[in-house]
Design a protein around this motif. Structure first.
Motif, PDB file in Angstrom:
ATOM      1  N   SER A  21     -91.307 -22.931  47.445  1.00 26.31           N
ATOM      2  CA  SER A  21     -90.002 -22.719  47.765  1.00 26.31           C
ATOM      3  C   SER A  21     -89.991 -22.129  49.371  1.00 26.31           C
ATOM      4  O   SER A  21     -91.155 -21.694  49.949  1.00 26.31           O
ATOM      5  CB  SER A  21     -89.582 -21.403  46.956  1.00 26.31           C
ATOM      6  OG  SER A  21     -89.493 -22.044  45.685  1.00 26.31           O
ATOM      7  N   LYS A  22     -88.713 -21.980  49.930  1.00 25.82           N
ATOM      8  CA  LYS A  22     -88.811 -21.451  51.238  1.00 25.82           C
ATOM      9  C   LYS A  22     -88.883 -19.874  51.219  1.00 25.82           C
ATOM     10  O   LYS A  22     -88.569 -19.304  50.154  1.00 25.82           O
ATOM     11  CB  LYS A  22     -87.490 -21.657  51.840  1.00 25.82           C
ATOM     12  CG  LYS A  22     -86.983 -23.193  52.240  1.00 25.82           C
ATOM     13  CD  LYS A  22     -85.784 -23.241  52.919  1.00 25.82           C
ATOM     14  CE  LYS A  22     -85.705 -24.820  53.376  1.00 25.82           C
ATOM     15  NZ  LYS A  22     -84.261 -24.875  54.048  1.00 25.82           N
ATOM     16  N   ALA A  23     -89.754 -19.400  52.477  1.00 24.82           N
ATOM     17  CA  ALA A  23     -89.960 -17.831  52.190  1.00 24.82           C
ATOM     18  C   ALA A  23     -88.525 -17.071  52.540  1.00 24.82           C
ATOM     19  O   ALA A  23     -87.425 -17.852  52.971  1.00 24.82           O
ATOM     20  CB  ALA A  23     -90.773 -17.947  53.320  1.00 24.82           C
ATOM     21  N   THR A  24     -88.408 -16.188  51.756  1.00 21.44           N
ATOM     22  CA  THR A  24     -87.389 -15.197  51.955  1.00 21.44           C
ATOM     23  C   THR A  24     -87.683 -13.937  53.267  1.00 21.44           C
ATOM     24  O   THR A  24     -88.830 -13.272  52.962  1.00 21.44           O
ATOM     25  CB  THR A  24     -86.989 -14.263  50.683  1.00 21.44           C
ATOM     26  OG1 THR A  24     -86.844 -15.437  49.887  1.00 21.44           O
ATOM     27  CG2 THR A  24     -85.703 -13.652  50.904  1.00 21.44           C
ATOM     28  N   TYR A  25     -87.047 -14.007  54.184  1.00 23.16           N
ATOM     29  CA  TYR A  25     -87.480 -13.097  55.171  1.00 23.16           C
ATOM     30  C   TYR A  25     -86.511 -11.901  54.972  1.00 23.16           C
ATOM     31  O   TYR A  25     -85.302 -11.673  54.479  1.00 23.16           O
ATOM     32  CB  TYR A  25     -87.043 -13.780  56.522  1.00 23.16           C
ATOM     33  CG  TYR A  25     -87.948 -14.865  56.887  1.00 23.16           C
ATOM     34  CD1 TYR A  25     -87.728 -16.339  56.496  1.00 23.16           C
ATOM     35  CD2 TYR A  25     -89.188 -14.961  57.680  1.00 23.16           C
ATOM     36  CE1 TYR A  25     -88.648 -17.232  56.763  1.00 23.16           C
ATOM     37  CE2 TYR A  25     -90.018 -15.761  57.948  1.00 23.16           C
ATOM     38  CZ  TYR A  25     -89.790 -17.015  57.597  1.00 23.16           C
ATOM     39  OH  TYR A  25     -90.545 -18.083  57.931  1.00 23.16           O
ATOM     40  N   GLU A  26     -87.126 -10.811  55.649  1.00 27.57           N
ATOM     41  CA  GLU A  26     -86.394  -9.326  55.591  1.00 27.57           C
ATOM     42  C   GLU A  26     -85.627  -9.527  56.717  1.00 27.57           C
ATOM     43  O   GLU A  26     -85.781 -10.162  57.667  1.00 27.57           O
ATOM     44  CB  GLU A  26     -87.618  -8.288  55.847  1.00 27.57           C
ATOM     45  CG  GLU A  26     -88.572  -8.227  54.365  1.00 27.57           C
ATOM     46  CD  GLU A  26     -87.583  -7.725  53.240  1.00 27.57           C
ATOM     47  OE1 GLU A  26     -87.044  -6.834  53.339  1.00 27.57           O
ATOM     48  OE2 GLU A  26     -87.949  -8.784  52.575  1.00 27.57           O
ATOM     49  N   GLN A  27     -84.600  -8.450  56.668  1.00 22.77           N
ATOM     50  CA  GLN A  27     -83.471  -8.266  57.902  1.00 22.77           C
ATOM     51  C   GLN A  27     -84.394  -8.146  59.097  1.00 22.77           C
ATOM     52  O   GLN A  27     -85.194  -7.143  59.051  1.00 22.77           O
ATOM     53  CB  GLN A  27     -82.761  -7.266  57.407  1.00 22.77           C
ATOM     54  CG  GLN A  27     -81.396  -7.132  58.247  1.00 22.77           C
ATOM     55  CD  GLN A  27     -80.428  -6.138  57.919  1.00 22.77           C
ATOM     56  OE1 GLN A  27     -80.696  -5.306  56.809  1.00 22.77           O
ATOM     57  NE2 GLN A  27     -79.146  -6.147  58.208  1.00 22.77           N
ATOM     58  N   GLY A  28     -83.764  -8.736  60.050  1.00 26.12           N
ATOM     59  CA  GLY A  28     -84.501  -8.542  61.301  1.00 26.12           C
ATOM     60  C   GLY A  28     -85.573  -9.267  61.693  1.00 26.12           C
ATOM     61  O   GLY A  28     -86.234  -9.127  62.838  1.00 26.12           O
ATOM     62  N   VAL A  29     -86.159 -10.181  60.666  1.00 31.51           N
ATOM     63  CA  VAL A  29     -87.547 -11.057  61.194  1.00 31.51           C
ATOM     64  C   VAL A  29     -87.020 -12.375  61.202  1.00 31.51           C
ATOM     65  O   VAL A  29     -86.156 -12.704  60.644  1.00 31.51           O
ATOM     66  CB  VAL A  29     -88.375 -10.781  59.748  1.00 31.51           C
ATOM     67  CG1 VAL A  29     -89.549 -11.885  60.195  1.00 31.51           C
ATOM     68  CG2 VAL A  29     -88.880  -9.664  59.505  1.00 31.51           C
ATOM     69  N   GLU A  30     -87.385 -12.863  62.553  1.00 30.96           N
ATOM     70  CA  GLU A  30     -86.830 -14.228  62.962  1.00 30.96           C
ATOM     71  C   GLU A  30     -87.589 -15.222  62.195  1.00 30.96           C
ATOM     72  O   GLU A  30     -88.643 -15.487  62.309  1.00 30.96           O
ATOM     73  CB  GLU A  30     -86.806 -14.336  64.499  1.00 30.96           C
ATOM     74  CG  GLU A  30     -86.210 -13.349  65.419  1.00 30.96           C
ATOM     75  CD  GLU A  30     -86.728 -13.593  66.819  1.00 30.96           C
ATOM     76  OE1 GLU A  30     -87.157 -12.759  67.420  1.00 30.96           O
ATOM     77  OE2 GLU A  30     -86.719 -14.710  67.311  1.00 30.96           O
ATOM     78  N   LYS A  31     -86.878 -15.758  61.293  1.00 29.60           N
ATOM     79  CA  LYS A  31     -87.714 -17.011  60.645  1.00 29.60           C
ATOM     80  C   LYS A  31     -88.065 -18.221  61.558  1.00 29.60           C
ATOM     81  O   LYS A  31     -88.853 -18.883  61.352  1.00 29.60           O
ATOM     82  CB  LYS A  31     -86.529 -17.669  59.687  1.00 29.60           C
ATOM     83  CG  LYS A  31     -85.487 -18.484  60.029  1.00 29.60           C
ATOM     84  CD  LYS A  31     -84.449 -18.653  58.703  1.00 29.60           C
ATOM     85  CE  LYS A  31     -83.960 -17.590  58.095  1.00 29.60           C
ATOM     86  NZ  LYS A  31     -82.953 -18.126  56.926  1.00 29.60           N
ATOM     87  N   ASP A  32     -87.421 -18.353  62.790  1.00 28.62           N
ATOM     88  CA  ASP A  32     -87.809 -19.441  63.637  1.00 28.62           C
ATOM     89  C   ASP A  32     -89.054 -19.113  64.365  1.00 28.62           C
ATOM     90  O   ASP A  32     -89.894 -19.972  64.938  1.00 28.62           O
ATOM     91  CB  ASP A  32     -86.882 -19.990  64.678  1.00 28.62           C
ATOM     92  CG  ASP A  32     -85.697 -20.629  63.808  1.00 28.62           C
ATOM     93  OD1 ASP A  32     -84.385 -20.592  64.247  1.00 28.62           O
ATOM     94  OD2 ASP A  32     -85.889 -21.102  62.745  1.00 28.62           O
ATOM     95  N   LYS A  33     -89.408 -17.666  64.409  1.00 29.35           N
ATOM     96  CA  LYS A  33     -90.664 -17.404  65.265  1.00 29.35           C
ATOM     97  C   LYS A  33     -91.619 -16.998  64.365  1.00 29.35           C
ATOM     98  O   LYS A  33     -92.865 -17.594  64.670  1.00 29.35           O
ATOM     99  CB  LYS A  33     -89.956 -15.886  65.905  1.00 29.35           C
ATOM    100  CG  LYS A  33     -91.167 -14.744  66.113  1.00 29.35           C
ATOM    101  CD  LYS A  33     -92.014 -15.502  67.250  1.00 29.35           C
ATOM    102  CE  LYS A  33     -91.389 -15.146  68.604  1.00 29.35           C
ATOM    103  NZ  LYS A  33     -92.301 -15.468  69.610  1.00 29.35           N
TER     104      LYS A  33
END
Lengths: 109, 115
Positions: free
Chosen positions: B54-66
């Motif tokens: 599955s796609k990762a779930t990012y925490e608020q403030g973390v840039e998924k493209d970075k």
């Protein structure tokens, strides 16, 4: 929001003295709490979790929901207990962990 | 049992390059893997949660493209820091877990230094 507070950055005791590392939490749901330990130059490893209600290396921790605390205790500290200790809270159905800032325990001979 | 291997343990690279960090569960199947970041003398901060396939779930403030996370198998997750800059320098730690009721098991961490 969920939060874990460890008020002491450093706790220094002599060998054989009792130790209590404090941990308080803030969470609206049913908490699942852990203590992790990191010895010098080693990875973070699980010390104990509250649902297990076991004693590891002489350490115990009791969940006190009234005081929202999960303090780690050991009656007689040993030099090999010197390490960084992190209290952590699992939330969102045990999916994620939030860590406290850690307490460094230093046990002197 | 429950060993998590993280590689590399230390990497230094120039600004603008991309860096890949691997996290492997050696003796168990990791349904879920987590990526943390730790600044000096601070606690671990969760960056993202990834479940196998599955796609990762990012925490608020973390840039998924970075911070690109891939969890293609039950034993491997990778974190790629894209176009890294000095402010991305930090200690990155992964953890893995099998069943949801099991505790997380941590890797040794990767110290990333961007010049």
């Amino acid at each position: 929001a969920q939060r874990v507070t460890q008020p002491e950055k450093l706790l220094s005791v002599f060998k054989g003295a009792p130790v209590e590392l404090k941990c308080n939490y803030s969470y609206s749901g049913s908490p699942e709490l852990f203590w992790y330990v990191q010895y010098s130059r080693q990875r973070l490893q699980l010390l104990l979790r509250h649902i297990s209600r076991e004693s590891i290396k002489g350490f115990t921790a009791d969940l006190n929901k009234g005081e929202t605390s999960f303090h780690l205790k050991k009656p007689f500290a040993q030099e090999e207990d010197s390490a960084m200790y992190y209290c952590a809270l699992a939330y969102t159905g045990f999916q994620k962990l939030v860590f406290g800032t850690g307490t460094r325990l230093l046990v002197s001979p | 049992g429950a060993v998590v291997s993280q590689h590399p343990s230390w990497v230094i690279c120039k600004s603008g390059t991309s860096v890949k960090i691997e996290c492997r569960s050696l003796d168990f199947q990791a349904t879920t893997m987590f990526w943390y970041r730790q600044f000096p003398k601070q606690s671990l901060m969760l960056m993202a949660t990834s479940n196998e396939g599955s796609k990762a779930t990012y925490e608020q403030g973390v840039e998924k493209d970075k911070f690109l996370i891939n969890h293609a198998s039950l034993t491997l997750s990778t974190l790629t820091v894209t176009s890294a800059h000095p402010e991305d320098s930090s200690f990155y730690i992964c953890s893995a877990r099998g069943d949801i009721l099991e505790p997380q098991h941590f890797g040794d961490g990767t110290r990333l230094s961007i010049l």
